[in-house]
Design a protein around this motif. Sequence first.
Motif, PDB file in Angstrom:
ATOM      1  N   LEU A  73     -40.358 -46.882  18.109  1.00 62.14           N
ATOM      2  CA  LEU A  73     -41.460 -45.962  17.823  1.00 62.14           C
ATOM      3  C   LEU A  73     -41.803 -45.944  16.344  1.00 62.14           C
ATOM      4  CD1 LEU A  73     -43.337 -43.803  19.078  1.00 62.14           C
ATOM      5  CD2 LEU A  73     -41.567 -42.114  18.591  1.00 62.14           C
ATOM      6  N   LEU A  89     -49.958 -45.929  17.684  1.00 64.62           N
ATOM      7  CA  LEU A  89     -50.172 -44.530  18.054  1.00 64.62           C
ATOM      8  C   LEU A  89     -51.561 -44.035  17.688  1.00 64.62           C
ATOM      9  CD1 LEU A  89     -46.754 -43.008  16.938  1.00 64.62           C
ATOM     10  CD2 LEU A  89     -47.416 -43.779  19.208  1.00 64.62           C
ATOM     11  N   ILE A 115     -39.638 -39.582  26.464  1.00 71.52           N
ATOM     12  CA  ILE A 115     -40.007 -40.990  26.652  1.00 71.52           C
ATOM     13  C   ILE A 115     -40.683 -41.188  28.005  1.00 71.52           C
ATOM     14  CG2 ILE A 115     -39.095 -43.326  26.904  1.00 71.52           C
ATOM     15  CD1 ILE A 115     -36.918 -42.570  24.902  1.00 71.52           C
ATOM     16  N   ASN A 147     -44.202 -39.812  27.834  1.00 74.35           N
ATOM     17  CA  ASN A 147     -45.035 -40.712  27.044  1.00 74.35           C
ATOM     18  C   ASN A 147     -45.401 -41.973  27.824  1.00 74.35           C
ATOM     19  OD1 ASN A 147     -46.169 -41.433  24.314  1.00 74.35           O
ATOM     20  ND2 ASN A 147     -44.780 -43.147  24.610  1.00 74.35           N
ATOM     21  N   LYS A 169     -52.852 -41.718  24.218  1.00 73.69           N
ATOM     22  CA  LYS A 169     -51.903 -42.087  23.162  1.00 73.69           C
ATOM     23  C   LYS A 169     -52.606 -42.536  21.890  1.00 73.69           C
ATOM     24  CE  LYS A 169     -49.481 -44.944  25.721  1.00 73.69           C
ATOM     25  NZ  LYS A 169     -48.434 -45.903  26.091  1.00 73.69           N
TER      26      LYS A 169
END
Length: 440
Positions: free
Chosen positions: A374, A381, A427, A430, A438
Motif C-alpha cells: 500500500l 489511490l 483489506i 478495500n 478507490k
Amino acid sequence: MGETSCAVPMGFEELLDHVGARGRFQILQLVFLYIISMISYPHVLLENFTAATPEHRCWVHVLDNHTVAHNHTATLSQQDLLRISIPLDSNLRPEKCRRFVQPQWQLLHLNKTLWNASEADTEPCVDGWVYDKSSFPSTIVTEWDLVCEHQSSKSIVQVVFMTGSLLGSLIFGCLSDRFGRKTILTWCLLLMAISDTCAAFAPTFFVYCSLRFLAGLSIMTVLANTFNLILEWTRPLSQTMTAMQTSHSTGQMLLGGLAYFLPNWVTLQLVLSIPLWVFCVFSRMAVESARWLIFSNQVEKGLEELRRVAHINRKKNAGETLTIEFVKSSLQEEFDEAQKKTSIFQLLHAPRLRMITCCLCFIRMALAIAFYGLILNLQHLGRNIFLFQILFGLVTLTSRFVAYLLLNYLGCRGSQILLLFLTGLSILVNTFLSSGEKGV
C-alpha cells in the motif's frame, strides 16, 4: 553504598538504573537518533515521488513539432489535433501507448462514438512520449521513458532496493554484533549518503538501480541500529520503542511535504541525501552500547561509557563506584549466559517454540506485504499523492499510540488479535470497493 551494591548481584538493567536510565543523556541520545531515523526512513519511500508516472501520450509530428508550419493545421485547436493523432481507449480517453500511423482527418467530421477506431492503423510511440509536467516536472520515469512496454522497469527499482534491504539486514546485522552498533551505523550512513547522492546524477537507469541497491543495503541497518542504541540505554523499553517508531511516521509526513514543494526528482533526492553526510559526521558523538561492549570482552570501554553516562546524568556517586570488579560481579550471571554458544536455529528445536516462531514470522510477512504494498503504491489511490503521503504518516503516528494503549490494557495477545482482525477486515473491504471509489 558501594559495598551494599557489590554484595547484591544485579543485572544490566539494575546497573543502568545505577547510572541513570531516564536522564539528560537518554533525552539527548533519543533526540539525536530520532532525527537520524526520521531523515533516513523517507529513502524507503522515495520512488513514490521520484518514480511517479505522470499522464503521457505519444509524441506526434503534427501536434508536437512546433518548428514546422502546416497550412492545413494552422486553424485547428490542440484538441482537434489530438483527436486526429491519438486513438481513444475504452474510457474514451487518449491512448497512452499508441498513435495513428496517419492523421485521421475524417474524425473532425464524424461523431467519435459512431466511428470504429480499429479501422485505422496504429503504432507504438516510436518517436517518444509527451508528459504532463503540471505535478511532476521530472521523474526517473520521464528521464528514461519507463512507460508502456517499459513500465515494469519502475517496479524493478523497488525490487532491487528491497533486495538490498534484505541482504543488508543479514550482512550488517552480523557486523553490528561483531564491531558495534555505533561503528556500523556510521558506515551505513556514509554508504547511504554516497549512493543516494550519486543516484541523483545517475547517467543511466542501470546505474540508478545499482546505486539504489547500495542504499537498500544500508537503510534497514541504520533504522535498526538507531533503535538499538537508544533501547540498550533506556528503561522502560515500551515507551522508548513507541517514541522511536513515531520517527517513521514523521519521516513520511516530511517526505510528503518536501515532495510537494520540490517536485523535481533530482532536487528531492539531493535534499534528502545531503543531511545524511552531516549525521554521518556527528554519529561519532553517539554513545556506544555499554551492554555490547561489556559482553564483547571490552569491559574497560564499557566502563568508560557508563561513567560518561553517569556524568551526563549527574550521578557523581555512581561514577565513583563504577569499577571493573563492580561491573563483573554485578553481571556475573549474564556473563555466564553469554558464554553459552547459541544459534538462531535453536528457535526451531522445541516443537512449541518452533510453532510460535513460524506463526509470528508468517504474521510479520503478511503485515509487511500489506503495508509496503500500500505505502509504495500511493499513486494507485488517487492523484494527490502528496496529501496521501502526509495522511499515511498521520494515521501511522496515531496508530502507534493507540497500539501502545491497547498493549497496556489488553496485553500482547489480545492487542495482536484485535489489530490483526481490523487489518484483515480493512483489506477485505478495500478489495470489494470499485475502482471508481478507490480513485477518489
